[in-house]
Scaffold this active site. Structure first.
Site, short mmCIF file in Angstrom:
data_model
loop_
_atom_site.label_atom_id
_atom_site.label_comp_id
_atom_site.label_asym_id
_atom_site.label_seq_id
_atom_site.Cartn_x
_atom_site.Cartn_y
_atom_site.Cartn_z
N GLY A 19 0.81 -1.21 0.00
CA GLY A 19 0.00 0.00 0.00
C GLY A 19 0.85 1.26 0.00
N GLY A 20 2.05 1.17 -0.59
CA GLY A 20 2.92 2.35 -0.68
C GLY A 20 3.69 2.65 0.60
N HIS A 23 4.58 2.64 -13.89
CA HIS A 23 4.14 1.41 -13.22
C HIS A 23 3.16 0.71 -14.17
CE1 HIS A 23 2.54 -0.94 -9.64
NE2 HIS A 23 1.68 -1.21 -10.61
N GLU A 51 3.64 -6.88 -10.85
CA GLU A 51 3.91 -5.46 -11.06
C GLU A 51 5.32 -5.24 -11.62
OE1 GLU A 51 0.97 -3.35 -7.82
OE2 GLU A 51 3.08 -3.43 -7.30
N GLU A 60 7.05 -6.48 -7.79
CA GLU A 60 6.41 -7.33 -6.78
C GLU A 60 5.21 -8.04 -7.38
OE1 GLU A 60 4.13 -5.88 -3.54
OE2 GLU A 60 3.32 -4.17 -4.63
N ASN A 118 1.24 -9.16 -6.28
CA ASN A 118 0.15 -9.12 -5.30
C ASN A 118 -0.69 -10.37 -5.49
OD1 ASN A 118 0.88 -6.59 -4.16
ND2 ASN A 118 0.04 -5.58 -5.97
N ARG A 149 -3.57 -11.47 -4.70
CA ARG A 149 -4.96 -11.19 -4.30
C ARG A 149 -5.63 -10.40 -5.41
NH1 ARG A 149 -4.12 -5.70 -3.74
NH2 ARG A 149 -2.13 -5.10 -2.84
N ARG A 160 -9.95 6.64 -8.18
CA ARG A 160 -10.30 6.29 -6.80
C ARG A 160 -10.84 7.53 -6.11
NH1 ARG A 160 -5.73 2.11 -4.47
NH2 ARG A 160 -5.19 1.12 -6.44
P1 ADP Z 1 -3.48 -2.17 -5.23
O1 ADP Z 1 -2.11 -2.52 -5.72
O2 ADP Z 1 -4.55 -3.16 -5.43
O3 ADP Z 1 -3.86 -0.80 -5.59
P2 ADP Z 1 -2.53 -1.46 -2.70
O4 ADP Z 1 -1.15 -1.99 -2.68
O5 ADP Z 1 -2.75 0.01 -2.84
O6 ADP Z 1 -3.36 -2.25 -3.74
O7 ADP Z 1 -3.28 -2.01 -1.43
C1 ADP Z 1 -4.65 -2.30 -1.44
C2 ADP Z 1 -5.17 -2.12 -0.07
O8 ADP Z 1 -4.48 -2.93 0.83
C3 ADP Z 1 -5.03 -0.71 0.43
O9 ADP Z 1 -6.12 -0.44 1.26
C4 ADP Z 1 -3.71 -0.77 1.18
O10 ADP Z 1 -3.67 0.25 2.14
C5 ADP Z 1 -3.80 -2.15 1.78
N1 ADP Z 1 -2.50 -2.81 2.00
C6 ADP Z 1 -1.78 -3.51 1.11
N2 ADP Z 1 -0.69 -4.05 1.66
C7 ADP Z 1 -0.71 -3.67 2.95
C8 ADP Z 1 0.16 -3.92 4.07
N3 ADP Z 1 1.26 -4.68 3.98
N4 ADP Z 1 -0.17 -3.36 5.24
C9 ADP Z 1 -1.28 -2.61 5.33
N5 ADP Z 1 -2.13 -2.36 4.34
C10 ADP Z 1 -1.86 -2.87 3.16
P1 ADP Z 2 3.86 -1.58 -2.54
O1 ADP Z 2 4.06 -2.97 -2.01
O2 ADP Z 2 3.73 -0.57 -1.49
O3 ADP Z 2 2.82 -1.53 -3.60
P2 ADP Z 2 5.87 -1.43 -4.66
O4 ADP Z 2 7.18 -2.12 -4.54
O5 ADP Z 2 4.87 -2.02 -5.56
O6 ADP Z 2 5.27 -1.24 -3.20
O7 ADP Z 2 6.14 0.07 -5.07
C1 ADP Z 2 5.13 1.05 -4.98
C2 ADP Z 2 5.45 2.18 -5.94
O8 ADP Z 2 6.73 2.77 -5.64
C3 ADP Z 2 5.57 1.75 -7.39
O9 ADP Z 2 4.33 1.70 -8.03
C4 ADP Z 2 6.46 2.84 -7.96
O10 ADP Z 2 5.74 4.03 -8.20
C5 ADP Z 2 7.41 3.10 -6.82
N1 ADP Z 2 8.63 2.28 -6.93
C6 ADP Z 2 8.80 1.02 -6.46
N2 ADP Z 2 10.03 0.57 -6.72
C7 ADP Z 2 10.68 1.55 -7.35
C8 ADP Z 2 12.01 1.71 -7.87
N3 ADP Z 2 12.94 0.74 -7.76
N4 ADP Z 2 12.33 2.88 -8.48
C9 ADP Z 2 11.42 3.88 -8.58
N5 ADP Z 2 10.16 3.80 -8.11
C10 ADP Z 2 9.78 2.66 -7.50
MG MG Z 3 2.84 -2.48 -5.43
#
Ligand code: ADP
Ligand code: ADP
Ligand code: MG
Length: 469
Positions: A164-165, A208, A274, A288, A290, A292, A338
């Site tokens: 979730g960033g 992305h 992703e 990564e 996901n 789900r 969203r």
């Molecule tokens: P998507 O990639 O589907 O947009 P997100 O990565 O933004 O999904 O996460 C979807 C939902 O799950 C969001 O509400 C996010 O805050 C929550 N979420 C995902 N991973 C985690 C985590 N490790 N801890 C807490 N919340 C998470």
């Molecule tokens: P989360 O599990 O929170 O979704 P991600 O690893 O998918 O985390 O990364 C979330 C966002 O962060 C990506 O969609 C992208 O915008 C940015 N990001 C992730 N990895 C990198 C990277 N190596 N360089 C630049 N931006 C990145």
């Molecule tokens: Mg991600």
């Protein structure tokens, strides 16, 4: 196996979405809920509802044992975890199965291989999928620093258990590395219960792009890609399918990589792989998976005509995927925004309150997946997502005009929402031209004149604009 009764272990719009899919399959629904969600749309729509605890997620939606107890009590034969909460919890997946209940998602074993971000990187490397240059997880800051120097600054520190960033930091140079590393580890430990970190090269200007897959344990197919570069705080806010700038040959390679990765772990269920995509070199790198359903799944449904939640339920019930890769065609262009209860002109401050009136947009090619109704009081305990507006049209240009039209029609009174922000985005030349990367939106927000929040942008067609298709 047949599923006759499905328990939804989630809340909000995704709970409503799953209930709708189940009803269409003739499956009875059981909604678990917290004390703060008594009046939720999901509770109203489900056949049965069971309160499992207090308002805070750790008193209810994160209590796996309570959820399993509710499933037994109601005679549910399956549990759908939605996204967030318990959806990527390997132990919960196994506990559900050990209780003799079907879990709509992959096994704990597969999740451990893929939902943990550092391990997923290793799985991807083994499957021959290109990854962002980076490191294996390390609990030694000094050796991590050596790795960072090898990779080259700027680097990203990522928490293996993040999502979730959250749990991500950018480190510009060597000086700040160690102190940031200690802080990141402590934060990850308290936020996710796991302080494991790994490194990636920070790719400043990338997109992305992610691939939707479906797999039944033997076969895996892809449902093309989604472009999710418009993000704030690394969370997606506007998503599109397909990605307008992806050459067909790259699309094919990326989708094949995602399928190979899924096959390499005998993946079962719906999942998303992703990638970061560099449109200058036309190269892509795994970040990564996901394991789900994702928030933005409806845009894939819009271009392929396949109901992803329905397929997840079929796969969980033991059915093979009914279609072959060549049967999955895509058509047109879809966009999702969203809609959050936040004030976009005041630092995106969350805005819980009562929805005095709500009129969703309608008409051809428009879908609203939400949790609100007139008179609904938004509980302050959860994220601020009110719903998702999804449009489909023949091409990207028409889809943007349709989004602007639908946004003008949407009416929510009582709370501030991100609606006006999206109305402006629909008119931003870079959005229209498809010229953006993951840092674009935050830069654009800084240049935005927020002194006139009430201004209603004119969404009438301006034929002088050139839209990337
Ligand atoms: P998507 O990639 O589907 O947009 P997100 O990565 O933004 O999904 O996460 C979807 C939902 O799950 C969001 O509400 C996010 O805050 C929550 N979420 C995902 N991973 C985690 C985590 N490790 N801890 C807490 N919340 C998470
Ligand atoms: P989360 O599990 O929170 O979704 P991600 O690893 O998918 O985390 O990364 C979330 C966002 O962060 C990506 O969609 C992208 O915008 C940015 N990001 C992730 N990895 C990198 C990277 N190596 N360089 C630049 N931006 C990145
Ligand atoms: Mg991600």
């Amino acid at each position: 196996m047949t599923i006759k009764k499905l328990l939804i272990a989630n809340r909000g719009e995704i709970a409503v979405r799953i209930i709708r899919a189940a009803k269409e399959l003739g499956i009875q629904t059981v909604q678990v809920y917290s004390e703060a969600d008594t009046e939720s749309l999901a509770v109203k729509l489900a056949d049965e509802a069971i309160c499992i605890g207090g308002p805070m997620a750790n008193q209810s939606y994160l209590c796996g044992d309570e959820v399993i107890q509710a499933a037994k009590q109601s005679g549910a034969d399956a549990i759908h975890p939605g996204y967030g909460f318990l959806s990527e919890n390997a132990r919960f997946s196994d506990d559900v199965r050990n209780a003799g209940i079907i879990f709509v998602g992959p096994s704990g074993k597969t999740m451990t291989k893929m939902a943990d971000k550092a391990r997923a990187r290793e799985t991807a490397i083994s499957a021959g999928v290109p990854v962002v240059p980076g490191s294996a997880p390390s609990d030694n800051p000094e050796s991590a620093l050596e790795q960072a120097k090898r990779i080259g600054f700027p680097v990203m520190i990522k928490a293996s258990a993040g999502g979730g960033g959250r749990g991500i930091r950018v480190i510009e140079d060597e000086k700040e590395f160690l102190s940031q590393y200690y802080q990141a580890s402590a934060e990850a430990q308290s936020a996710f219960g796991d302080g494991t970190l790994y490194l990636e090269k920070f790719i400043r200007r990338s997109r992305h792009v992610e691939v939707q897959i479906l797999a039944d344990g033997e076969n895996a197919v892809h449902l093309y890609e989604r472009e999710c570069s418009l993000q704030r705080r690394r969370q997606k806010v506007w998503e599109e399918a397909p990605c307008a700038v992806l050459p067909d040959s790259v699309r094919e390679a990326m989708c094949q990589s995602a399928v190979s990765l899924a096959k390499s772990v005998n993946y079962k269920g719906a999942g998303t792989v992703e990638f970061l995509y560099d449109d200058e070199s036309e190269s892509f790198f795994f970040i990564e998976m996901n394991t789900r359903i994702q928030v933005e799944h409806p845009i894939t449904e819009a271009i392929t005509g396949i109901d992803l939640i329905r397929e997840m339920i079929h796969i969980a019930a033991g059915r093979s995927i009914a279609f072959k890769q060549k049967d999955i065609q895509r058509r047109g262009h879809a966009i999702e925004i969203r809609l959050n209860a936040e004030d976009p002109f005041n630092g995106f401050l969350p805005f819980p309150g009562v929805i005095n009136s709500f009129t969703p947009p309608m008409g051809s090619g428009v879908r609203f997946d939400g949790l609100i109704y007139s008179g609904f009081a938004i509980p302050p305990y959860y994220d601020s997502l009110l719903g998702k507006l999804i449009v489909w049209d023949e091409n990207r240009e028409s889809a943007i005009y349709r989004m602007a039209r639908a946004l003008d029609e949407l009416s929510i009174e009582g709370v501030k929402t991100t609606q006006p922000l999206f109305q402006r985005l629909c008119k931003a030349p870079d959005v229209i031209g498809g010229n953006f990367h993951t840092a674009w939106l935050e830069q654009w927000l800084e240049t935005l004149d927020t002194s006139k929040p009430e201004e209603q942008p004119d969404s009438k067609k301006d034929n002088s604009l050139t839209i990337a298709s």
